[in-house]
Write a protein that holds these residues in place. Structure first.
Motif, PDB file in Angstrom:
ATOM      1  N   THR A   1       0.832  -1.201   0.000  1.00  0.00           N
ATOM      2  CA  THR A   1       0.000   0.000   0.000  1.00  0.00           C
ATOM      3  C   THR A   1       0.866   1.251   0.000  1.00  0.00           C
ATOM      4  O   THR A   1       2.031   1.225   0.384  1.00  0.00           O
ATOM      5  CB  THR A   1      -0.910   0.028   1.235  1.00  0.00           C
ATOM      6  OG1 THR A   1      -0.095   0.064   2.412  1.00  0.00           O
ATOM      7  CG2 THR A   1      -1.796  -1.192   1.279  1.00  0.00           C
ATOM      8  N   PRO A   2       0.294   2.373  -0.443  1.00  0.00           N
ATOM      9  CA  PRO A   2       1.047   3.629  -0.392  1.00  0.00           C
ATOM     10  C   PRO A   2       1.315   4.028   1.054  1.00  0.00           C
ATOM     11  O   PRO A   2       0.745   3.453   1.991  1.00  0.00           O
ATOM     12  CB  PRO A   2       0.107   4.622  -1.084  1.00  0.00           C
ATOM     13  CG  PRO A   2      -1.248   4.023  -0.971  1.00  0.00           C
ATOM     14  CD  PRO A   2      -1.049   2.543  -1.019  1.00  0.00           C
ATOM     15  N   ASP A   3       2.156   5.008   1.242  1.00  0.00           N
ATOM     16  CA  ASP A   3       2.521   5.480   2.576  1.00  0.00           C
ATOM     17  C   ASP A   3       1.323   6.202   3.190  1.00  0.00           C
ATOM     18  O   ASP A   3       1.041   7.354   2.870  1.00  0.00           O
ATOM     19  CB  ASP A   3       3.727   6.407   2.483  1.00  0.00           C
ATOM     20  CG  ASP A   3       4.226   6.825   3.865  1.00  0.00           C
ATOM     21  OD1 ASP A   3       3.836   6.173   4.851  1.00  0.00           O
ATOM     22  OD2 ASP A   3       4.999   7.804   3.946  1.00  0.00           O
ATOM     23  N   LEU A   4       0.622   5.514   4.064  1.00  0.00           N
ATOM     24  CA  LEU A   4      -0.594   6.053   4.666  1.00  0.00           C
ATOM     25  C   LEU A   4      -0.511   6.018   6.174  1.00  0.00           C
ATOM     26  O   LEU A   4       0.136   5.149   6.764  1.00  0.00           O
ATOM     27  CB  LEU A   4      -1.823   5.228   4.237  1.00  0.00           C
ATOM     28  CG  LEU A   4      -2.250   5.258   2.775  1.00  0.00           C
ATOM     29  CD1 LEU A   4      -3.406   4.293   2.567  1.00  0.00           C
ATOM     30  CD2 LEU A   4      -2.657   6.656   2.359  1.00  0.00           C
ATOM     31  N   ASP A   5      -1.210   6.948   6.805  1.00  0.00           N
ATOM     32  CA  ASP A   5      -1.395   6.912   8.251  1.00  0.00           C
ATOM     33  C   ASP A   5      -2.637   6.064   8.492  1.00  0.00           C
ATOM     34  O   ASP A   5      -3.748   6.480   8.200  1.00  0.00           O
ATOM     35  CB  ASP A   5      -1.602   8.330   8.789  1.00  0.00           C
ATOM     36  CG  ASP A   5      -1.611   8.365  10.321  1.00  0.00           C
ATOM     37  OD1 ASP A   5      -1.545   7.285  10.927  1.00  0.00           O
ATOM     38  OD2 ASP A   5      -1.698   9.466  10.882  1.00  0.00           O
ATOM     39  N   LYS A   6      -2.435   4.850   9.005  1.00  0.00           N
ATOM     40  CA  LYS A   6      -3.561   3.938   9.154  1.00  0.00           C
ATOM     41  C   LYS A   6      -3.431   3.138  10.438  1.00  0.00           C
ATOM     42  O   LYS A   6      -2.356   3.058  11.044  1.00  0.00           O
ATOM     43  CB  LYS A   6      -3.649   2.989   7.952  1.00  0.00           C
ATOM     44  CG  LYS A   6      -2.410   2.130   7.747  1.00  0.00           C
ATOM     45  CD  LYS A   6      -2.506   1.286   6.489  1.00  0.00           C
ATOM     46  CE  LYS A   6      -1.244   0.449   6.306  1.00  0.00           C
ATOM     47  NZ  LYS A   6      -1.291  -0.388   5.101  1.00  0.00           N
ATOM     48  N   SER A   7      -4.538   2.544  10.847  1.00  0.00           N
ATOM     49  CA  SER A   7      -4.568   1.701  12.043  1.00  0.00           C
ATOM     50  C   SER A   7      -5.614   0.620  11.821  1.00  0.00           C
ATOM     51  O   SER A   7      -6.378   0.664  10.855  1.00  0.00           O
ATOM     52  CB  SER A   7      -4.904   2.525  13.294  1.00  0.00           C
ATOM     53  OG  SER A   7      -6.188   3.124  13.169  1.00  0.00           O
ATOM     54  N   THR A   8      -5.664  -0.345  12.728  1.00  0.00           N
ATOM     55  CA  THR A   8      -6.662  -1.395  12.634  1.00  0.00           C
ATOM     56  C   THR A   8      -7.486  -1.455  13.916  1.00  0.00           C
ATOM     57  O   THR A   8      -7.081  -0.931  14.958  1.00  0.00           O
ATOM     58  CB  THR A   8      -6.007  -2.771  12.377  1.00  0.00           C
ATOM     59  OG1 THR A   8      -5.006  -3.013  13.377  1.00  0.00           O
ATOM     60  CG2 THR A   8      -5.356  -2.809  11.006  1.00  0.00           C
ATOM     61  N   ALA A   9      -8.647  -2.095  13.829  1.00  0.00           N
ATOM     62  CA  ALA A   9      -9.613  -2.069  14.929  1.00  0.00           C
ATOM     63  C   ALA A   9      -9.111  -2.770  16.182  1.00  0.00           C
ATOM     64  O   ALA A   9      -9.640  -2.534  17.276  1.00  0.00           O
ATOM     65  CB  ALA A   9     -10.934  -2.687  14.476  1.00  0.00           C
ATOM     66  N   ASP A  10      -8.106  -3.633  16.066  1.00  0.00           N
ATOM     67  CA  ASP A  10      -7.620  -4.356  17.242  1.00  0.00           C
ATOM     68  C   ASP A  10      -6.516  -3.602  17.982  1.00  0.00           C
ATOM     69  O   ASP A  10      -6.072  -4.039  19.038  1.00  0.00           O
ATOM     70  CB  ASP A  10      -7.114  -5.737  16.833  1.00  0.00           C
ATOM     71  CG  ASP A  10      -5.903  -5.657  15.913  1.00  0.00           C
ATOM     72  OD1 ASP A  10      -5.840  -4.711  15.104  1.00  0.00           O
ATOM     73  OD2 ASP A  10      -5.024  -6.544  15.994  1.00  0.00           O
ATOM     74  N   GLN A  11      -6.077  -2.461  17.437  1.00  0.00           N
ATOM     75  CA  GLN A  11      -4.975  -1.721  18.040  1.00  0.00           C
ATOM     76  C   GLN A  11      -5.469  -0.717  19.080  1.00  0.00           C
ATOM     77  O   GLN A  11      -6.450  -0.015  18.846  1.00  0.00           O
ATOM     78  CB  GLN A  11      -4.189  -0.967  16.963  1.00  0.00           C
ATOM     79  CG  GLN A  11      -3.461  -1.861  15.974  1.00  0.00           C
ATOM     80  CD  GLN A  11      -2.752  -1.061  14.895  1.00  0.00           C
ATOM     81  OE1 GLN A  11      -3.142   0.045  14.569  1.00  0.00           O
ATOM     82  NE2 GLN A  11      -1.694  -1.633  14.337  1.00  0.00           N
ATOM     83  N   LYS A  12      -4.758  -0.669  20.205  1.00  0.00           N
ATOM     84  CA  LYS A  12      -5.048   0.333  21.229  1.00  0.00           C
ATOM     85  C   LYS A  12      -4.048   1.469  21.072  1.00  0.00           C
ATOM     86  O   LYS A  12      -2.845   1.243  21.103  1.00  0.00           O
ATOM     87  CB  LYS A  12      -4.953  -0.285  22.626  1.00  0.00           C
ATOM     88  CG  LYS A  12      -5.984  -1.365  22.901  1.00  0.00           C
ATOM     89  CD  LYS A  12      -5.845  -1.917  24.318  1.00  0.00           C
ATOM     90  CE  LYS A  12      -6.875  -2.981  24.609  1.00  0.00           C
ATOM     91  NZ  LYS A  12      -6.745  -3.524  25.986  1.00  0.00           N
ATOM     92  N   GLN A  13      -4.558   2.695  20.900  1.00  0.00           N
ATOM     93  CA  GLN A  13      -3.689   3.836  20.672  1.00  0.00           C
ATOM     94  C   GLN A  13      -4.046   4.978  21.604  1.00  0.00           C
ATOM     95  O   GLN A  13      -5.168   5.047  22.122  1.00  0.00           O
ATOM     96  CB  GLN A  13      -3.803   4.303  19.214  1.00  0.00           C
ATOM     97  CG  GLN A  13      -3.319   3.286  18.197  1.00  0.00           C
ATOM     98  CD  GLN A  13      -3.442   3.809  16.776  1.00  0.00           C
ATOM     99  OE1 GLN A  13      -4.469   4.332  16.383  1.00  0.00           O
ATOM    100  NE2 GLN A  13      -2.375   3.677  16.005  1.00  0.00           N
ATOM    101  N   CYS A  14      -3.094   5.876  21.800  1.00  0.00           N
ATOM    102  CA  CYS A  14      -3.321   7.055  22.631  1.00  0.00           C
ATOM    103  C   CYS A  14      -3.363   8.303  21.753  1.00  0.00           C
ATOM    104  O   CYS A  14      -2.472   8.507  20.912  1.00  0.00           O
ATOM    105  CB  CYS A  14      -2.214   7.214  23.681  1.00  0.00           C
ATOM    106  SG  CYS A  14      -2.278   5.981  25.006  1.00  0.00           S
ATOM    107  N   ALA A  15      -4.382   9.107  21.926  1.00  0.00           N
ATOM    108  CA  ALA A  15      -4.509  10.351  21.167  1.00  0.00           C
ATOM    109  C   ALA A  15      -3.470  11.348  21.658  1.00  0.00           C
ATOM    110  O   ALA A  15      -3.169  11.422  22.851  1.00  0.00           O
ATOM    111  CB  ALA A  15      -5.915  10.922  21.328  1.00  0.00           C
ATOM    112  N   SER A  16      -2.925  12.109  20.725  1.00  0.00           N
ATOM    113  CA  SER A  16      -1.896  13.085  21.102  1.00  0.00           C
ATOM    114  C   SER A  16      -2.132  14.411  20.385  1.00  0.00           C
ATOM    115  O   SER A  16      -2.891  14.503  19.451  1.00  0.00           O
ATOM    116  CB  SER A  16      -0.520  12.533  20.740  1.00  0.00           C
ATOM    117  OG  SER A  16      -0.422  12.272  19.360  1.00  0.00           O
TER     118      SER A  16
END
Length: 581
Positions: A566-581
């Motif tokens: 895939t192209p260089d994208l800012d992406k995530s998946t539904a199983d990932q836990k992330q912190c907003a910044s």
């Protein structure tokens, strides 16, 4: 639930009418003896305990009402009566159905609310409750802007819309005062044909697009054409000049080439009620938040938000990143992923009380197109989405750059370097995560076509025809074969006499080694290889014929590929836990 489908309000708790069947692992509706009864069998009853005067020889308790029977030797337990102190009250009252909600705002609840449908109405006994939920849902006729029906065996695209129109008590601090309801938050959800993956593509509200003319259906049934606009913000595709969700769907097609099949909209109150129904949604922030504009206050690290606080979390722009809409989109994607994980957790799926609340909150908040306006259809749709593993649900955003026509940067335009590939991947049903291709069993004779010696690519002679792929595909594939794959003895033969659903390769028996080599390069299955006759190429030599069908995924992309680089994208998946910044 309608009064006729319930017991007395002071006798039976609606949540208690949903009982887990340990044999099937599903909830079943147990109605009062006077109401329509489910034919779904319940768990097997054991023999009466010795010395238990409350049970007769059949294992029935004294005073038990008439029971349903499903099969010889198998009985369904009686309805469960309300406990003296119920854990949680269940929404809904006897009497008339509530009025339908107006077109609303937030779409982040859809996946969670749909999960409630899956468990609540999967059994035969859920019919009465299903009809009640159907009365909660509002619909819009979008005409030819979407599909006329929902099909379980196809890939589908749902446009999830949230507007900035103020509705509901307590929402005075959100949205633009007096707004007609623009497309403030937009997520195009693509679900793959084999349900192995899904992509949630956020569309910025400030993306500059051309809004096409669109036909709308008025309240009196008449139709009106709303003139289009060029070079305007995407959010004006809804509400402006009376545009409905069908206009937004048409604008998505115009801007991306992706056809939305259906749409869903929800309001601010849905975020409040849904997050409260599941007992809160886990979120994480890298730094403490104190935003006086959204009234969001959170300590650094993990927190649980619900109700008003959850709404503030998805609405705030000033607490994260550069305080812009693109940063807010990232936060909303993280929130939706957390909500999906919460919905699939055991403490939610095993609680009838929570599931009833979720179904009520989701359906009262939803406005959908008429094609999926039946709750039974929404249930089918949710069941299909439930098949997708969370690790293969990708969240990303339309690739954009600042609008070069502006001195003061306020809007964005599609990044022409990466945007077209993202749109092509979705149109061609290609995953943004690594997905193993499902192997389909083929007859031994068909599978054997792939076994045996293979020619060198330079010895493969093939002519390429377009039989249903996008215009220019034959030339693009030819360039790939000659330049990258080493199939130098190839040529463009133009358009095929008829369109094909699947790509095929026809070859003579003495070309089998060439056919196997090309099949390896293109990712063809045994079924795509068609033994037959060769034709003559421009040099008068026998050659195979490759006909690109509607399943063609793009030059150089193997036909059996479910994912590509895939192209260089800012992406995530539904199983990932992330912190907003």
């Amino acid at each position: 639930m309608d009064a006729q489908g319930r017991g007395r309000a002071d006798d039976v708790d609606p949540a208690d009418q949903w009982v887990l069947n340990p044999r099937t692992g599903e909830y079943e509706l147990r109605l009062s003896p006077s109401a329509p009864q489910s034919s779904v069998p319940g768990p097997r009853r054991g023999a009466p305990r010795s010395g238990d005067p409350s049970r007769d020889a059949g294992g029935n308790t004294a005073g038990t009402a008439r029971r349903r029977t499903a099969a010889p030797g198998r009985e369904v337990p009686p309805q469960r009566r309300r406990r003296p102190a119920p854990e949680e009250p269940v929404p809904g009252r006897r009497g008339r159905r509530p009025e339908k909600k107006s077109k609303g705002k937030r779409a982040l609840l859809w996946v969670g609310g749909s999960t409630a449908f899956v468990v609540l109405v999967a059994g035969v006994g859920g019919y009465v409750y299903l009809k009640h939920l159907e009365g909660n849902v509002s619909t819009t006729d979008v005409g030819s802007a979407g599909s006329s029906s929902f099909k379980k065996d196809e890939a589908f695209n749902i446009l999830i819309i949230g507007t900035d129109k103020r509705t509901g008590e307590g929402n005075e601090g959100y949205g633009d005062k007096g707004s007609v309801g623009h497309a403030d938050t937009n997520i195009l959800l693509h679900v793959s044909e084999d349900r192995s993956n899904a992509t949630a593509l956020s569309i910025p509200r400030d993306l500059i697009v051309d809004v096409p003319d669109c036909e709308t259906v008025q309240e009196d049934g008449t139709k009106k054409i709303i003139p289009g606009s060029t070079g305007v913000r995407f959010n004006t595709s809804l509400g402006e000049s009376g545009r409905d969700a069908g206009c937004t769907m048409r604008t998505v097609k115009e801007a991306t080439g992706i056809q939305p099949d259906h749409f869903m909209m929800a309001d601010f109150n849905a975020v409040k009620t849904l997050t409260t129904a599941v007992g809160g949604v886990d979120v994480c922030v890298e730094k403490a938040v104190d935003d006086p504009k959204s009234h969001l206050k959170l300590p650094a690290g993990e927190s649980k938000v619900e109700g008003e606080q959850a709404l503030a979390f998805v609405r705030t722009r000033h607490a994260f990143g550069n305080e812009g809409d693109l940063d807010r989109i990232k936060v909303q994607q993280q929130f939706l992923g957390s909500l999906m994980r919460k919905m699939s957790s055991s403490d939610t799926l095993t609680s009838p009380t929570k599931l009833v609340k979720l179904a009520e909150a989701a359906t009262k908040a939803l406005t959908v197109d008429k094609a999926i306006g039946k709750v039974g259809t929404l249930k089918d749709l949710a069941l299909e989405l439930k098949k997708v593993p969370p690790k293969n649900i990708t969240f990303t955003t339309v690739p954009v750059i600042d609008n070069p026509a502006e001195k003061v940067k306020a809007t964005v335009v599609v990044n022409e370097t990466t945007g077209p590939q993202v749109f092509d991947m979705i149109r061609n049903d290609i995953s943004f995560t690594e997905v193993k291709q499902k192997e389909k069993k083929e007859a031994a004779a068909v599978a054997a076509r792939l076994k045996g010696e293979q020619s060198e690519p330079s010895e493969v002679r093939v002519r390429v025809m377009n039989g249903g792929a996008p215009a220019g595909s034959a030339q693009q594939e030819l360039a790939y074969l000659q330049t990258d794959a080493g199939v130098t003895k190839s040529e463009n033969a133009g358009n095929a006499p008829a369109e094909l659903a699947k790509t095929t390769l026809e070859y003579a028996p003495d070309q089998a080694d060439q056919a196997r080599a090309l099949a390896e390069i293109l990712g063809l299955s045994g079924a795509a290889m068609k033994p037959g006759e060769s034709v003559t190429n421009s040099q008068g030599l026998p050659t195979m014929t490759l006909t690109l069908g509607k399943d063609f995924k793009g030059a150089g992309v193997k036909l059996d590929a479910k994912s590509i680089e895939t192209p260089d994208l800012d992406k995530s998946t539904a199983d990932q836990k992330q912190c907003a910044s």
